[in-house]
Design a protein around this motif. Structure first.
Motif, PDB file in Angstrom:
ATOM      1  N   GLY B 224       6.635  12.388  -1.189  1.00 15.91           N
ATOM      2  CA  GLY B 224       6.922  11.948  -2.549  1.00 15.91           C
ATOM      3  C   GLY B 224       5.875  10.961  -3.044  1.00 15.91           C
ATOM      4  N   VAL B 225       5.750  10.854  -4.374  1.00  9.76           N
ATOM      5  CA  VAL B 225       4.838   9.876  -4.953  1.00  9.76           C
ATOM      6  C   VAL B 225       5.606   8.563  -5.122  1.00  9.76           C
ATOM      7  N   VAL B 226       5.118   7.486  -4.474  1.00  4.09           N
ATOM      8  CA  VAL B 226       5.858   6.227  -4.551  1.00  4.09           C
ATOM      9  C   VAL B 226       5.321   5.305  -5.627  1.00  4.09           C
ATOM     10  N   GLU B 227       4.068   5.495  -5.989  1.00  5.22           N
ATOM     11  CA  GLU B 227       3.513   4.642  -7.027  1.00  5.22           C
ATOM     12  C   GLU B 227       2.369   5.368  -7.696  1.00  5.22           C
ATOM     13  N   GLN B 228       2.234   5.167  -9.010  1.00  2.00           N
ATOM     14  CA  GLN B 228       1.246   5.919  -9.758  1.00  2.00           C
ATOM     15  C   GLN B 228       0.807   5.075 -10.934  1.00  2.00           C
ATOM     16  N   GLY B 229      -0.496   5.121 -11.245  1.00  2.00           N
ATOM     17  CA  GLY B 229      -0.961   4.376 -12.398  1.00  2.00           C
ATOM     18  C   GLY B 229      -2.467   4.288 -12.407  1.00  2.00           C
ATOM     19  N   PRO B 230      -3.044   3.588 -13.394  1.00  2.00           N
ATOM     20  CA  PRO B 230      -4.488   3.402 -13.445  1.00  2.00           C
ATOM     21  C   PRO B 230      -4.975   2.700 -12.176  1.00  2.00           C
ATOM     22  N   THR B 231      -6.153   3.105 -11.691  1.00  2.00           N
ATOM     23  CA  THR B 231      -6.641   2.619 -10.402  1.00  2.00           C
ATOM     24  C   THR B 231      -6.619   1.095 -10.310  1.00  2.00           C
ATOM     25  N   GLY B 232      -7.213   0.442 -11.320  1.00  2.00           N
ATOM     26  CA  GLY B 232      -7.293  -1.013 -11.294  1.00  2.00           C
ATOM     27  C   GLY B 232      -5.924  -1.640 -11.156  1.00  2.00           C
ATOM     28  N   THR B 233      -4.989  -1.148 -11.940  1.00  2.00           N
ATOM     29  CA  THR B 233      -3.647  -1.722 -11.946  1.00  2.00           C
ATOM     30  C   THR B 233      -2.962  -1.542 -10.593  1.00  2.00           C
ATOM     31  N   VAL B 234      -3.010  -0.323 -10.081  1.00  2.00           N
ATOM     32  CA  VAL B 234      -2.331  -0.053  -8.817  1.00  2.00           C
ATOM     33  C   VAL B 234      -2.890  -0.936  -7.712  1.00  2.00           C
ATOM     34  N   ARG B 236      -4.464  -3.709  -7.986  1.00  2.00           N
ATOM     35  CA  ARG B 236      -4.243  -5.131  -8.231  1.00  2.00           C
ATOM     36  C   ARG B 236      -2.786  -5.515  -7.994  1.00  2.00           C
ATOM     37  N   GLU B 237      -1.897  -4.689  -8.521  1.00  2.00           N
ATOM     38  CA  GLU B 237      -0.485  -5.106  -8.499  1.00  2.00           C
ATOM     39  C   GLU B 237       0.242  -4.671  -7.233  1.00  2.00           C
ATOM     40  N   LYS B 238      -0.093  -3.460  -6.723  1.00  2.00           N
ATOM     41  CA  LYS B 238       0.525  -2.978  -5.477  1.00  2.00           C
ATOM     42  C   LYS B 238       2.028  -3.177  -5.508  1.00  2.00           C
ATOM     43  N   ARG B 239       2.683  -2.544  -6.465  1.00  2.00           N
ATOM     44  CA  ARG B 239       4.106  -2.811  -6.660  1.00  2.00           C
ATOM     45  C   ARG B 239       4.943  -2.294  -5.514  1.00  2.00           C
ATOM     46  N   HIS B 240       4.648  -1.106  -5.057  1.00  2.00           N
ATOM     47  CA  HIS B 240       5.469  -0.530  -3.989  1.00  2.00           C
ATOM     48  C   HIS B 240       5.074  -1.124  -2.631  1.00  2.00           C
ATOM     49  N   PRO B 241       6.065  -1.438  -1.795  1.00  2.47           N
ATOM     50  CA  PRO B 241       5.739  -2.035  -0.483  1.00  2.47           C
ATOM     51  C   PRO B 241       4.829  -1.147   0.356  1.00  2.47           C
ATOM     52  N   TYR B 242       4.952   0.169   0.197  1.00  4.40           N
ATOM     53  CA  TYR B 242       4.113   1.068   0.994  1.00  4.40           C
ATOM     54  C   TYR B 242       2.644   0.945   0.588  1.00  4.40           C
ATOM     55  N   THR B 243       2.417   0.862  -0.736  1.00  6.69           N
ATOM     56  CA  THR B 243       1.055   0.656  -1.223  1.00  6.69           C
ATOM     57  C   THR B 243       0.491  -0.632  -0.639  1.00  6.69           C
ATOM     58  N   ARG B 244       1.336  -1.655  -0.673  1.00  5.73           N
ATOM     59  CA  ARG B 244       0.898  -2.959  -0.169  1.00  5.73           C
ATOM     60  C   ARG B 244       0.535  -2.837   1.320  1.00  5.73           C
ATOM     61  N   ALA B 245       1.412  -2.143   2.069  1.00  5.38           N
ATOM     62  CA  ALA B 245       1.183  -2.004   3.509  1.00  5.38           C
ATOM     63  C   ALA B 245      -0.126  -1.256   3.770  1.00  5.38           C
ATOM     64  N   LEU B 246      -0.343  -0.188   3.026  1.00  5.76           N
ATOM     65  CA  LEU B 246      -1.585   0.582   3.187  1.00  5.76           C
ATOM     66  C   LEU B 246      -2.787  -0.298   2.903  1.00  5.76           C
ATOM     67  N   PHE B 247      -2.696  -1.031   1.813  1.00  9.14           N
ATOM     68  CA  PHE B 247      -3.795  -1.859   1.375  1.00  9.14           C
ATOM     69  C   PHE B 247      -4.122  -2.932   2.413  1.00  9.14           C
ATOM     70  N   GLU B 248      -3.054  -3.579   2.902  1.00  8.87           N
ATOM     71  CA  GLU B 248      -3.275  -4.637   3.889  1.00  8.87           C
ATOM     72  C   GLU B 248      -3.842  -4.073   5.185  1.00  8.87           C
TER      73      GLU B 248
END
Lengths: 273, 520, 315
Positions: B224-234, B236-248
């Motif tokens: 499933g898609v957990v978060e979607q948006g303009p590259t800069g915004t995603v 920068r904001e990393k709203r979904h915890p999974y995005t944050r985890a990936l990023f970290e």
């Protein structure tokens, strides 16, 4: 994990002839050396369920004893092929690209240039025809087959990281070949073994048909066919029966081989699951 | 304009995609990121309608307001290649080895009846030139095996865009390429999308790559898609915890405490390794290829030393020589003063262990973990407290003693890499060679393994030789780094110094080419 | 390409030399005194000595080998001990039966097997495929000489369409000669065609899982087009290997099957040679057979290079 149908069917067919061959070691309905010219070419019945041949020998007994010859020759020839070919192939793979590898593989090519029949011709020309020489001829032919299969399969295992790990652990090539390579290619060798077994049955039949295999009075399917040729129009039974025996045995072995491959090949097994 | 609405796919009774909705306007790139198995490629194959047999698809896919889901297979064939082009991860195998590159590009035109045979040749020449393969250096009658990986990927791009499709799907197009080649291919794709006005669906596991490539990002997890948006915004904001985890995890910096001694543990002096090639002539001498050409360095006790370089630079060859698997043709290697060679004594071998890249290939699939772990004892004989040693090694890497009775296929990739580390540890070595040891792992697993390695180094005073092609990982875990190119070390120094002020031209090119994750 | 052909040619020459050494060793060295062997146990010493002189056995081994091998090169195969005529003459007449028979069978097998294998691959997992696979499974199991006997009963005796045996000679015209060779060729071809069809099928199916087929599908090719344009030539590579091996089997098979049809080919000659211990004949015919096999291997190697550009450019 279900056994493939082919494997069961093949094992059943081949098992039937193997059992007949084993039984013939201790018992046959009639002695195969017992000629009874009076009862020659008898039709099925009267104590001969499949009739008698041109010399009055019981067909059932002849077929049983013939199975023994065929299976023994082919099995021993596979044994020679595995015993010599697999170590050669493993050695060539372990020393890939070396002079030794080159010598082994060129030697293989050389044997491949001699069809099994030609090897048999050479051997019988010098040593005379016999079942032992048929075994040797087919066996020699099997050596490069197993050497190639073993080398090819081993070469796909050698670059795997678990082999590197074993080398880092200080294990030598021979030990790695025995401990890591051989178990991982064994299933392939078993499948190739059944194929060579069935080809051996066909080759033995061909050799005894032209008189280069087992010599009389040892019964063999190929010799029965050669004898039957004279009577083929009047008594097709004499030619049909040994032929069918060969077809069914070989079919059984091939089905077993295919079934085994499906059963043992982990790629296919994963696909099934 | 391509639109995907509530796309769901069930494969063999297992849902692999759940309610995926995406839209890509012309000239824009959507980056689809996620770890392996998250459903990225499955989304692409759903759009192409090239899913495995038995897949059940629901939802709507529209290309220029035309629904693809309702098309017959024949109509779909007319769409593939003409309106949707696709390129794949593995350029080495994506082209037919027995047909020329010109043929394979022209075929796209011919199969759609878009050109005559001679016109198609002309277009093929023009399209190949468009992707940077000029006709004078790459005539149409070249075969794939005469081209490098990057050049083959260019051919794949040329045949995908031969009919100027409205949508280009790129499935991990640079994952198999070296970092400098990757930079060139990414630049080419950006340019093509902009100038040809295509929509581009760009699939990758690499956040840094997607940050450079995509206008929009969609993060996928478990179908499933957990978060979607303009590259800069995603980013920068990393709203979904999974995005944050990936990023970290992508930029993870393990906490390291190292005590480097002055005494060298591993010394390499003037190492030369030649390979004999195939004979050019039948009886002629075998030409030699010099894979390692006069390499010298020292690794100090307690140090983490990185070795980076692109494929074919000789780092794998050097590694095998250091491990004492292959002889040198010149120079020498010493471990704690004793010479390393294929016939070095077992006790010396024990002191140096290795962890390889592939968590699937590094174990004999037929052996249990207990047997796999004890392989190094081949050298020294089994210790009396064998079971304790096995349990201890497993617990040291975060597994449990009961795992000893399992087979390797019962573990995940990350767990297998832990077993590989346990196998290295059990012999109580001083040096562990980490040969691309985290390259095949997903970012979150990779971060955990890097933490484990840092922890083990501190606890057991280990030295690491860390071999990798991924610059950011090397930067985060090594004290010093060496850059290797065509068999030579072109630069060596403190990791931070090399990364922030590279001296050698090649190092600079390498660092410039590496995609960088924007700082949080 | 030329360089590749040249290396294959050198390798062909080396194979021939090695094979001739093996044959020479088995026939002339292992028996000890070939002359004594050929004449049997009860031969008079004078006769043995005379034969030894005849065969040129008085020289050293190296000299004898060179004489024999050199003779083979110039077409001088020695003199048959039983027939008292040059072996070359004996062989020449018979070769033109065995060789065309093997080639006829090879052509039949290939022409039959490749389309059948493709059909099975295209219909894989369906009834046609299972039917073909079952039939070929049976075909492999049938000994060719037995199948030949059945063919004789059916198509020569019961329905006399083809001759039951014998050979009219090529002088009698191409058609009658081919007619005489048809049943033996069919009998030889069936088992080999079964093997080849299975190889073709699995080679094609194997190529279907390759990445370049996926690329072709993404270009808009239908599955059939992808198989035809991209699968076929790649599948030919393993198929060629098997065709090369089959020639060797067919040649050996031809020798056996000649007995069923009373064809006066090499088989008859060599089996007489064995019974009469005529080592000169055996040695020469075996060398000739091996030469044919090695030559076909060479041709197959060249065919590889035509199919696979990687070989053309390598080295």
């Amino acid at each position: 994990m279900r056994l493939p149908v082919q494997l069961l069917l093949g094992a059943l067919l081949f098992g039937l002839f193997l059992a007949a061959a084993l039984l013939s070691l201790v018992w046959t309905p009639h002695a195969v050396t017992q000629l009874d010219i009076a009862a020659k070419l008898a039709l099925p019945g009267h104590g001969h369920p499949l009739g008698t041949d041109h010399l009055g020998r019981d067909m059932v007994s002849m077929l049983m004893a013939g199975a023994r010859t065929s299976i023994a020759v082919a099995l021993l020839a596979v044994g020679i092929g595995i015993a010599l070919g697999v170590p050669l192939g493993l050695t060539a793979a372990a020393r890939r690209g070396s002079l030794l590898d080159e010598i082994i593989m060129r030697g293989n090519d050389l044997i491949f240039a001699f069809p099994s029949l030609v090897i048999a011709i050479l051997i019988t020309a010098v040593f005379g025809p016999s079942a032992v020489n048929a075994i040797l001829a087919i066996g020699i032919f099997n050596v490069p087959v197993f050497a190639r299969v073993a080398r090819g399969a081993a070469l796909t295992i050698w670059p795997r990281e678990f082999i590197l790990a074993a080398r880092v652990a200080g294990k030598g090539r021979a030990r790695i070949s025995a401990e890591h390579i051989l178990p991982n290619i064994a299933s392939l060798l078993v499948v190739q073994g059944t194929i060579q077994f069935s080809m051996g049955i066909l080759a033995e039949a061909g050799l005894s048909y032209v008189g280069l295999g087992a010599q009389p009075p040892t019964p063999s399917w190929g010799r029965m066919l050669a004898d039957a040729q004279t009577f083929i129009y009047a008594n097709p039974r004499l030619a049909v029966l040994p032929g069918l025996a060969i077809v069914l045995t070989v079919l059984g072995l091939n089905l077993m081989g295919d079934g085994l491959r499906d059963f043992l090949d982990p790629r296919l097994r994963r696909a099934v699951r | 304009m391509i639109g995907i609405e509530r796309l769901s796919v069930v494969l063999g009774g297992v849902p692999v995609l759940r309610d995926v909705s995406l839209a890509i306007p012309p000239g824009r790139t959507l980056g689809l990121v996620g770890e392996s198995g998250s459903g990225k490629s499955m989304t692409a194959f759903s759009v192409m309608r090239l899913l495995p047999q038995g897949a059940r698809v629901t939802g709507e896919i529209t290309l220029e307001s035309r629904s693809l889901a309702s098309l017959s297979e024949r109509q779909m064939c007319a769409v593939r290649g003409a309106e949707i082009g696709m390129i794949f991860q593995e350029p080495m195998t994506a082209l037919n080895p027995v047909r020329t590159i010109g043929d394979q590009v022209a075929e796209t035109l011919l199969v759609h009846g878009a050109a005559t045979r001679s016109e198609a040749q002309g277009v093929a020449r023009e399209r190949l030139a468009r992707v940077g393969l000029s006709p004078d250096r790459f005539p149409l009658d070249r075969y794939p095996h005469e081209l490098s990986g990057g050049q083959r990927q260019r051919v794949c791009i040329a045949l995908a865009i031969a009919l100027r499709p409205k949508l280009l799907i790129a499935d991990e197009p640079t994952t198999a390429l070296d970092v400098t080649t990757q930079a060139q291919i990414l630049a080419l794709l950006r340019e093509l999308v902009r100038e040809e006005g295509m929509s581009c669906l760009f699939i990758t596991h690499d956040l840094a790559v997607v940050a450079e490539m995509a206008d929009e990002i969609a993060v996928m997890q478990a179908g499933g898609v957990v978060e979607q948006g303009p590259t800069g915004t995603v980013l920068r904001e990393k709203r979904h915890p999974y995005t944050r985890a990936l990023f970290e995890a992508s930029g993870h910096q393990p906490a390291r405490t190292t005590r480097v001694e002055d005494a060298p543990l591993l010394e390499v002096r003037g190492a030369v390794r030649d390979y004999a090639l195939k004979r050019v002539r039948f009886f002629g001498p075998r030409p030699a290829f010099r894979a390692v050409d006069g390499v010298s360095f020292a690794l100090r006790r307690g140090e983490s030393l990185g070795l980076v370089g692109e494929s074919g630079c000789g780092k794998s060859t050097l590694t095998r020589a250091i491990l004492g698997l292959e002889p040198l043709q010149g120079g020498e290697i010493r471990l704690d003063g004793a010479p390393v060679s294929p016939d070095m004594p077992p006790e010396l071998r024990r002191r140096m262990q290795v962890v390889f890249q592939d968590p699937y290939g590094s174990f004999n699939p037929r052996h249990r973990v207990s047997r796999l772990l004890t392989e190094p004892f081949h050298l020294t004989g089994q210790p009396p407290d064998l079971d304790n040693r096995i349990a201890e090694a497993l617990e040291n890497v975060g597994l449990t003693a009961s795992d000893a009775e399992k087979f390797p296929h019962e573990f995940s990739g990350g767990q297998r890499q832990r077993i590989a580390i346990a196998r290295a540890l059990i012999a109580r070595p001083e040096l562990i060679v980490l040969d691309e040891a985290v390259s095949a792992l997903d970012v979150r697993v990779r971060a955990q393994i890097l933490d484990l390695l840092a922890d083990l180094q501190a606890r057991f005073a280990l030295s690491y030789l860390f071999i990798a092609h991924d610059l950011s990982v090397v930067r985060s875990v090594t004290d010093r780094v060496m850059v290797m190119r065509v068999g030579r070390i072109v630069e060596e120094g403190e990791t931070e110094a090399v990364f922030s002020a590279p001296q050698d031209g090649y190092t600079r090119a390498l660092l410039k080419a590496a995609p960088v994750l924007p700082a949080a | 390409m030329l360089r590749y052909a040249a290396t294959r040619l050198i390798s062909l020459t080396l194979s021939l030399v090695a094979a001739s050494l093996v044959i020479f060793a088995v026939v002339e060295v292992i028996p000890g005194d070939p002359a004594a062997y050929m004449l049997g146990l009860n031969a008079a010493p004078e006769a043995v000595a005379a034969l030894r002189e005849d065969l040129g056995l008085s020289g050293g081994l190296v000299e004898r080998y060179l004489t024999w091998a050199g003779g083979m090169l110039t077409g001088d195969f020695g003199t048959s001990y039983t027939y008292r005529v040059p072996v070359a003459d004996l062989v020449a007449a018979r070769l033109w039966i065995s060789l065309p028979l093997a080639l006829y069978a090879l052509a039949l097998s290939t022409l039959l097997a490749l389309p059948v294998g493709m059909l099975a691959a295209a219909r894989r997992g369906r009834v046609t495929d299972y039917g073909i696979m079952g039939f070929t499974q049976l075909g492999i199991a049938v000994p060719n000489f037995w199948f030949a006997m059945l063919l004789v009963v059916l198509l020569a005796i019961t329905y006399p369409i083809f001759p039951a045996g014998g050979f009219p000679g090529w002088d009698a015209g191409i058609l009658p000669a081919l007619r005489a060779l048809t049943l033996p060729a069919v009998a030889l071809a069936l088992p080999q065609a079964s093997i080849l069809a299975r190889v073709m099928r699995s080679a094609l199916i194997e190529t279907l899982s390759q990445d370049y087929i996926r690329t072709a599908r993404a270009k808009g090719l239908t599955e059939g087009q992808a198989i035809r344009n991209h699968g076929m030539r790649n599948a030919l590579i393993p198929v060629l290997t098997i065709i090369g091996l089959q020639f060797s089997f067919l040649l050996a098979g031809a020798i056996i099957i000649e007995k069923v049809f009373f064809l006066p080919g090499l088989g008859l000659l060599i089996f007489q040679g064995i019974t009469q211990r005529d080592l000169v004949v055996v040695e020469s015919v075996v060398m000739l057979l091996v030469f044919a096999v090695i030559l076909v291997t060479f041709l197959v190697d060249l065919a590889y290079a035509l199919v696979d550009p990687r070989l053309r450019h390598a080295r």
